[in-house]
Structure formats: C-alpha cells, structure tokens
Design an enzyme around this catalytic site. Sequence first.
Site: not given
Ligand code: BGC
Length: 516
Positions: A201, A271
């Site tokens: 993430d 991500e």
């Molecule tokens: C996740 C979100 C989250 C954020 C903070 C992201 O990019 O996909 O759902 O709120 O990270 O962890």
Amino acid sequence: MSSLKWWETAVIYQIYPRSFQDSNNDGIGDLPGITSRLDYVAGLGVDAIWISPFFASPQKDFGYDVSDYCAINPEYGTLADFDTLIARTHELGMKLMIDIVPAHCSEQHRWFVESRRSRDNDKADWFHWVDPLPDGSAPTNWLSFFGGRAWSWEPRRQQYYLHNFLPSQPNLNHANPAVREAMMDVARFWFDRGVDGFRLDAVHTINGDSAPYRDNPPNPEFEVGPLPQDQQPFFRQLHDAAQLNQPSIQLFSEAIRAVADSYEDRFLMGEVDGDNDDAVKVSAGFTTPGRLHATYNFDLLEWAGLSVDEMKEAISAAIEVFNGSGRLSFAFSNHDVPRSATRQLAMLGLSPDKGDAMQLLLLKLETCLIGSACVYQGEELGFADVQDIPLALMQDPWGIEFAPTFPGRDTCRTPMVWRQSSPNGGFSKSNSTWLPISDQHLVRAALDQAERSGSICREFSDFLRWRKTQPAIMDANEMSAVSGGPGQIVFDRISDQQTLRCHFDFDTLTASFEEV
Ligand code: BGC
C-alpha cells in the site's frame, strides 16, 4: 508452456473483505465469508485474488490503519480462518495476495504507543518526530491526503509527527533500519503462511528520508476550490513534492525484494503514484532489477473518468515502462475511486442502456493489456457507483471530512450482492449492513448472473477462458504501439507463435480480435 511468471499475465480479483460476504451475521464481511464464495471467484477464471487489509485495526481507515500486522481483526475471523482461506484458494488453482501497509500504522500500534511517550524510549525514532519551527508551527507545509496538515502535535514529546493520511495513521520512519527489519519480519510471517504476493500500500508515501524536511514547492497549476486552502485534497497541491517518492524508499523496495526472493515464485506489487505527470518515471524507478516486481498503475483510475484519447495516452505510457525493465498492473476500478461503470459512462457521454456493453469492453481491454490486471469485486457484474448514501450512513473518513463537496469512497465500497431474492442480496443475515446494499445492484446479483447466459459476468468469464488460449497474451510480454482512429484503441499483442490484433471500438462498444 509460458516462460513468464504467473504474475506477469495474471488477472487478479480484488476483494474488499468488509463488503464481500458476512458469515456471522454482524453486517460486516469476514474471512470465512470469503472462503465460502471462492468457488464463484474461481469460476470467473481469474488467476489470483488480492484481499484488502484484514489485520488487527481500529478501522479508522478500514484496515489501512494496522495495529498488529500479524493478527487478524476479530470481526474478520482468526488466523485459522485465514489458513483455511489460503488452502481453499490454492486448491482452486488460484494465487493469494494480501495488502501490506508499510508506510504507516495505526496510532494504536504498540510501536507508536511507545514512541509517542517520550523522546528517549526504545521506539523513539520509529516515526518522524520533528521539532516545531521557532513560532511553534509545523515543520513544513505538507498536507495530508485526507485534509488538513500532515503534521500533528504530541504534547508529551513537544514535537510534531508526520501522517500522510489520518492523524491516527502515523508514518513509519523507514530511514531507521530497525523499522525496515520489523517490516521484513511481517513479510516473512505471511510468506511462511503461504501467501503468494503482496500489494504494498501507498509505497510512494513512505518517507524514507529524514531531516531536513523541505517544504513542497508551490504548484503553479493549483486552482483554489470551494474548500479552505489547507483543506484541499492533498494531491491537488503537490508538484515535485518533497513529501513523496523520496529516493531512499528504494532501501525498502530492495529489502523486501530480497525477502521475496528467498521464497519461491512470490510477487511484490507496489501501489505507486507520481505527483502529476511523472508516474511513468516513478514506476520505472520502483521496478528496476532488485526492487519491486511491478507497480500498480493509477493511470486508468482517474477519478473523473478518461476519454478514449486519454486511455490511449495512459496505455502508451505503460508500454514505455515495459520497454524499460518495468512491469505493471492495470486497474479500472478499486476501493478508492468511483466505479468505472459510472464514471466512464459519464465521461464517454453514453446513455445508461449502454452501461453493460461499455463495462464489458473495459474489462476486455484491461485484460488484454500488457502486464497483469486487477479487477475489483462487482466490476464483473457492471455495478454502478452508489452515489446516494446519506451523510448519516457514510463511513469513509475522507468523505465525511469533505461531504457534500466530495463524497469520498463509500460509493464503491457497498457490499456485494449474490442473490436478488435473498435478504440483503445474500451478503448478510443481519438487520443492517455496515454500508447500505444498493437496490440497483440487487438486479445484478453475482450468482444470478453466473447462471444467466449473456450476462456481463458470463461473457467476461468466457472471455477469460479464451484469453488463456492466446499465446500472444499468455506467453510473451510484447505489445505494439497503440493506434486507431477517434473512439478506437488498437494494438497488437505479439509472441513467437502469434500476433493478435486487439481492436476496441468505443463507438460500437465491441471488441474484436484477429491473427495477423
Ligand atoms: C489505499 C487507501 C488508503 C490509503 C492509506 C491507499 O492508497 O488504497 O484505501 O486509505 O492508502 O493507507
């Protein structure tokens, strides 16, 4: 036999655990619920599942605020439930990915509880603690993604700490090797349990660099919106942000890659977002040899939707990543943006009766692109975004902060619907569910669609079966440049055995394929 790794061509089905299936009638989805629906998922013909966080958490950001990375949140089940889930996933021939949140944890994590107590405890430098400026204000102008400043004051230490999201999500200090090592223990814990990969993430928000913290330069393209300037959603105010994509984040990428490589055939998908236009450069930096395997690409997830020309641009940019050493994964929908069935319909100016044809076309496009593709639960059913949730029922802290100007992310997170005729669409036997079930989704129930020939769900799963027989898609990582007139996206997928011309027509809403 393909020489590619499973994750290079995988269709990955994203499950949002709170909204997939409730097994204990509390109105919240859980792990045994997911296990009970795996036959449906496998029936779609996907290769892997990715489950959003289910770890111990106060759920301030619905699991993206972890208080124990190696425990299951009780409302989702137990570790034994997880073991059953993974065993069944593997039995059905699918891989299982989980969502690790390395950039920040919950304020309730014991690391932060200890760290905030004083300036000289064992975890004193596990987070970003910074003295105030001489006038007492926060050290930099950084804003949080979720509104307001990215710094909060801790009276016991007389210092500010950094949080790129909620104040209850303090950023871990990855410049400290002990923090990185603790995160590697987390990775080993889940790999040892048989997990095949991680979606990592928000890796671009890991603040690998420590002091001196620099102000973000002003963004010349910034337009003041209806909210006070320090309450603007963060991404609108960033340009060359000192706050994101710091070079030393790669110490994390390299460390976790070494852990993944000590197991067989595991996958790391980060991500990663660029600030403004440099997403390609950023993705490439994360996936050079020895770092992450692939990045999760945001370019098709644009909040307002994309015109056909913009989709072409996004796809062309991705090919650039592939032509270097990078790999990536595409997505049209996820738990953070309005569902594609709604936003793309609006952007392309199509009438609602065209919704299913458009959605199927998007699914086919996504799964023919180079790299892996992530399909979000409900996308295969043509679920629309649920935009009429009243404030009193909203759950997403981001949406609650900015409603009604900005609805937040509940609109794409409402529960799955399995049978139109069952109470709560078969999601839960509880009197109420954590987010309302949408009436418009009831007629699109998953099991009903799976039994109905001609439904999007059936057409999509037939398509995935056909896709598996195409060497140009399954055996080689080559894709031509994108061409096609207005309203069309055309490209070739190329292997030694086959060149497959893929043609997506957004005027007729049809896809066609021919060997050339
Ligand atoms: C996740 C979100 C989250 C954020 C903070 C992201 O990019 O996909 O759902 O709120 O990270 O962890």
